[in-house]
Structure formats: C-alpha cells, structure tokens
Motif scaffolding. Sequence first.
Motif, PDB file in Angstrom:
ATOM      1  N   THR A 417       0.838  -1.202   0.000  1.00 25.36           N
ATOM      2  CA  THR A 417       0.000   0.000   0.000  1.00 25.36           C
ATOM      3  C   THR A 417       0.869   1.247   0.000  1.00 25.36           C
ATOM      4  O   THR A 417       2.027   1.224   0.407  1.00 25.36           O
ATOM      5  N   GLU A 418       0.259   2.335  -0.428  1.00 23.65           N
ATOM      6  CA  GLU A 418       0.972   3.610  -0.446  1.00 23.65           C
ATOM      7  C   GLU A 418       0.160   4.665   0.282  1.00 23.65           C
ATOM      8  O   GLU A 418      -1.065   4.625   0.276  1.00 23.65           O
ATOM      9  N   LYS A 419       0.890   5.588   0.885  1.00 20.64           N
ATOM     10  CA  LYS A 419       0.175   6.679   1.570  1.00 20.64           C
ATOM     11  C   LYS A 419       1.090   7.884   1.583  1.00 20.64           C
ATOM     12  O   LYS A 419       2.303   7.771   1.755  1.00 20.64           O
ATOM     13  N   VAL A 427       5.415   3.520   2.016  1.00 21.79           N
ATOM     14  CA  VAL A 427       5.085   2.297   1.268  1.00 21.79           C
ATOM     15  C   VAL A 427       5.096   1.144   2.259  1.00 21.79           C
ATOM     16  O   VAL A 427       6.106   0.899   2.918  1.00 21.79           O
ATOM     17  N   ARG A 428       3.977   0.477   2.361  1.00 19.35           N
ATOM     18  CA  ARG A 428       3.900  -0.626   3.312  1.00 19.35           C
ATOM     19  C   ARG A 428       3.774  -1.950   2.595  1.00 19.35           C
ATOM     20  O   ARG A 428       3.016  -2.075   1.626  1.00 19.35           O
ATOM     21  N   VAL A 429       4.547  -2.939   3.074  1.00 19.99           N
ATOM     22  CA  VAL A 429       4.388  -4.300   2.555  1.00 19.99           C
ATOM     23  C   VAL A 429       3.786  -5.119   3.689  1.00 19.99           C
ATOM     24  O   VAL A 429       4.449  -5.359   4.700  1.00 19.99           O
ATOM     25  N   THR A 493       4.163  -6.083   8.968  1.00 18.94           N
ATOM     26  CA  THR A 493       4.067  -4.924   8.085  1.00 18.94           C
ATOM     27  C   THR A 493       5.407  -4.196   8.106  1.00 18.94           C
ATOM     28  O   THR A 493       5.869  -3.768   9.161  1.00 18.94           O
ATOM     29  N   PHE A 494       6.028  -4.098   6.953  1.00 13.10           N
ATOM     30  CA  PHE A 494       7.263  -3.331   6.842  1.00 13.10           C
ATOM     31  C   PHE A 494       6.947  -1.984   6.223  1.00 13.10           C
ATOM     32  O   PHE A 494       6.143  -1.894   5.277  1.00 13.10           O
TER      33      PHE A 494
END
Lengths: 507, 125
Positions: A417-419, A427-429, A493-494
């Motif tokens: 995801t992006e925010k 950027v989260r993985v 979550t990274f």
Amino acid sequence: MKIKINLFLWFVFIGAFTVAIVNLVPAVIHITDVYITLAVKLVLTMIIITFFYNLLFKIPIEKILTRIKGISNGDFDKKIEVKTSSEMNEIANGINALSQEMKNYNSSLEAKVNARTRELMQTREELENQHNALLNLLEDVNEEKEYKESQSKSLLENMGEGIVITEENGKINYVNPAFEKMFGFLRQDLIGKALSDSIKAFDLNGKELSPAQVSDAGVLTAKDQEIKLDMFTKDGSRKVSVVINAAPIKVRDQFKGVIRVVHDISDDISLQRQKDDFFSIASHELRTPLTVISGNLDIVLQGYGKSQLTKDDTELLKDTIEASDRLIHMVNDFLNVSRLDQGRLKYELEPVDATSIVVSAVEQVKPIADNKNIALKVDKPISGVIVDADPGLLREIIINLVGNAMKFTHKGGITVTEKVNNGILEVRVVDTGAGIRKDMQGLLFQRFQQVSERTLAREAGGTGLGLYISREFAKVMNGDLKLELSDLGKGSTFLLTLPIKKDKLKQ
Amino acid sequence: MTKILIIEDEPLVVRMYEKSLRFEKFDVITALNGVEGLEKIKTEKPDLVLLDIMMPQMNGMQVLEEMEKDPELKNIPVIMLTNLSGEHDAELALSKGAVQYWIKKDAKPQELGTRIMEVLSPKSE
C-alpha cells in the motif's frame, strides 16, 4: 688566710717604729753634733720609709699591675698572693677572682662559640649536600631532556610518515626525511618557503586547492583536521595520495605554526582499487554462469527440451533452480554489502515516479507469487508521487520486502500500500504470514546475526542481509525502513519511507 | 516466423536464450561480438535484436550508435541485455534508441519471449 693587718695599723706601727729608731740610734751611737744627728735621723727615716713603701706598696702594686697586664693579655690562669696588707691582699684576691671569672667567662664563651661553629658547620654541610643533590637533579633533568629531545628528533627523523612544520607566516620550518622521500624533495629546497610553492593539491573530487588552503588557512581554528588529498610536485612529475592530519602548534595559547602529518596512502588506494576490481570482476563472472544454470534448468522444467519429465524430475529441477537462485541472490547481497562497506555503492538520485517503480518491481516477482498461490497486489497506487531516488535501489528494496514476505507467507496474501503523509511517501508491505517473534525483531536489520539467531534467515533461505541492505539503500535515498508491526501468527508490516520531492508535492 | 538476432559474447547465455526462444517458435540467429552482429543485422534483417552491452572490441552502445546512423537499421527494435546493477547504462541505451532493457540476472529466459512479443505487437497510440 685572712690578713688582719691593714694599712692603717701598718702606718701606726711604721710611725712608732720610725720615731723609736730615729731617736734611739743617735743616742746609742752617741752622736753629739746636732746637725749630724739631724742628718742621721733623716737618713734613717728615709731608709725606713723606703723599705716599708717597697714592702707595702711598690712590690704588691707591681705584682698586681703585672697580673693585670697578664690578664689583659689573656692569661687568666696565674694567681697572685699578697700577704703584706689586708687591703693589698683584698685587691690581689679580687684580681685573682676577676681573672678566674674571666677565665670562666672566656671558657663558656669559647664553648658557646664552638657549639655555634659546630652548628654552622653542620648547616653548611647540609646546605652543601642539598646543593649537590640539586646539581645532580639538574643534571638528571638535563639528561632526561636531552634524551627526550633526541628521542623526538629521532622519532621525527625516522618515522615513516612525513612531517611538515610551518611557522606562523606559513613558511616551512622543518620537514623530515620521510616527507623528502615522498616527493623527491631536498630539505634545503623547502625550508623558508611556503608549502604551496612546491606542492599542488587536489581534493578527492578533483578540485585544486588554492595556495592559501594548501598553506595554512583553516587550520587556525580547527583543532584536528584530517584531509584526503592528491598531492603533486610542482612539475607534476610525482603524485602521492595522502591523508593529512594538521594541528596548530600553540605555545601558552599563542598560535605559533602548524604541524602536519602526511600519510602516504597511495598503496592503500591502489590496494582498495584492486579489491574493488576483484569484487566487481568476480561478481560479474559469477553471475553469468549462475544465470545460465538457473535459466537452463527452467527451460528443461518448462519442457522446452522436449523430454517427458517425471514428477521426481520436476521436483529435483525445482529444488535445483531454487538453490541456484539463492546463489544468485547471495552474490548480489555480498556485492552490495561490500560496496556499502566501502562507501562505494554506485547510485544516482534523480526524480522518479515512485509508484511506477513499486508497481514494476511487484510485477517482476508476481510470477513467483502466482506459483506459490499467494495473492500479491499493489493496493490503490498513488500516481504522480515524485521522489529523489535511484530507481535500481528502490526496485531492490521492494523486491526484497515482497520476496521476504513471500518466504514467510504460505496462505493469504501480500499487499503493498501507499500513503502520502506530511510530505513523506509511506510504502507498506503487509503480509499475512508467520510473523516475527518480539524478541527477534531487534535483530532483523542487523548484518551479523549469531548462528542461533539465524534461524530467521535460514528459514527464509537467505543470507539475512537483505533487510540490512534494503535499509541502507533507503537511507542513501534519505528515507528509512523499519518493521512497523509484527507478531507471531499475525503477519508483518514493513514500512518504507521516502521524502517526496518538495516542489512536486501534490495535494 | 519472427526473426530474432542475439548479439552476446557469452556462448552459454546465447545458447540458453536460443533454446528458449526457438521453443517459443522464434527464428533465432546469433552473433558473438559486435562487429559480427552488425554484419548479421545488415545481411539477415532480423525483426528484433537482443543486444548485450558488455562485449569486448565493440560494445553494445557502440553497436546501437552504428545502428542509429544507418537509416535501414535504426528502425529495428533493440532490447539491451545487461547484468549491470546500475540502471544508468541501460537508461543511456534507451536514450540512444533501444526500446527496452532486460536485466539478465533477474528474470527467467521464457519471459524474454513474452517481452519480445510485447515489443513487436503494435501498441495502440
């Protein structure tokens, strides 16, 4: 024996005696003439007076005077006796007593003087001893000083590093043999001149230093300066790569000059270059055969070789491909770590559309995810987010994060995801995998994990370097990478953060 | 059949791509250096060229430059093959006229076929 007869008594006796004798003698001798009788009486009187004068006065007085003289000459020992009259006797006794007193006084004085003299002698001896001790000490100190000086001199003259000492006016005061040898100079050609008269210096970016910079500027305030330079002799004939440590010389807080230690690192640099070359050649050479191994196995696996593969063959090939892929991965990791270590990571920051790189990186690994039946997608990508980044590094980070997620996730899915938050791209993985134990979380980003702690890495089948490298990459791009949250059985979550290029901030 | 010319100096790699592409029904010709490659472009007129960057004597960039100079050749699509981890040379190649770049170490050979078809099939403007 107390003399009882005093002078008065004597006078009375002498008077009576004289009268008696004077009257008697002429009568006895029958002198008739008046004048002869008178003469005889006179003579007799004279004789008697003279006799008794000598006896009572002259002799005692002479004795006494002689004694007095003796006393005044320092002879205190003699004693006199005058027994003729009590007065004279008393005087004589008094003289004797005086003499004795003086003798005593003299003795005691002498004794005092002797004692004092002894004291003084002792003091003098002590002083002399102290004096000698001080002299010895001074000698020792001088010797020590000379020794230290010769040690220093010897040190400077014999050390391998070059030394240049300049005075306040920037003129060279001293250079040691090592410095002479470094550049092929002779001491006498350098002394009295400014350093910039003989040397040209360039910093590591190839920019030339001005004469002022070469000579003294900047050292005045700097406590310790270490600069890496390329120095050339004026005629350009010799180049030496050096590290210079410069320090001001202060005597009682007054600036008196500069001392520079010049360390020749030409060898180190060439060694470094050789090491780099080795690394880069080795990795390049390693990659090609590794690629072919993996590629060809894949081709056989896909049936391109036209053979009928049994189930076992297929599994064998798959495992071999995985092993070879790990090798490729390892080579890349080692190469990256060594580059990071040497500060020789090659990268270039430029404005890039972050999302396009994230999306393309995810697409690159999608086939593997599909193979493992893991859902992988980028959720609501934000377009138009520009960051200052190196596309290759950014891609590597995403691939690493997603790859890790895939290793740990056996069911469920991975979402990227992006925010945009306060000028930062997040950027989260997110994976639904096994999660990471709380007590292991601190080790995630470290390079050198202990063997027992490496179970994390080993399970994932990696070198364990990926997160370390990815974080270093993020930092190089002024961002960061961290584990935002994770727990056993709950997935992880990274979070990768990168600053958005300011003038491209979109609302 | 679509004709593909592979210019790559490492024979192992050449054979790998050759096998893979032949199975995917491409016609494959090969050259092991830049000079030979240029010649074959002229004589064989491939539909697409797979061009390695790092080659002795004449490297991929130089081949690309030569191709751009020749009006007959400049329209042939070129995919650069590279192992360089920096994307700069590849980016540079794109600016010189290459259509795409392909990082050898990263992907499987059979994906190359897919990529070639993507490049060759006409894209909607």
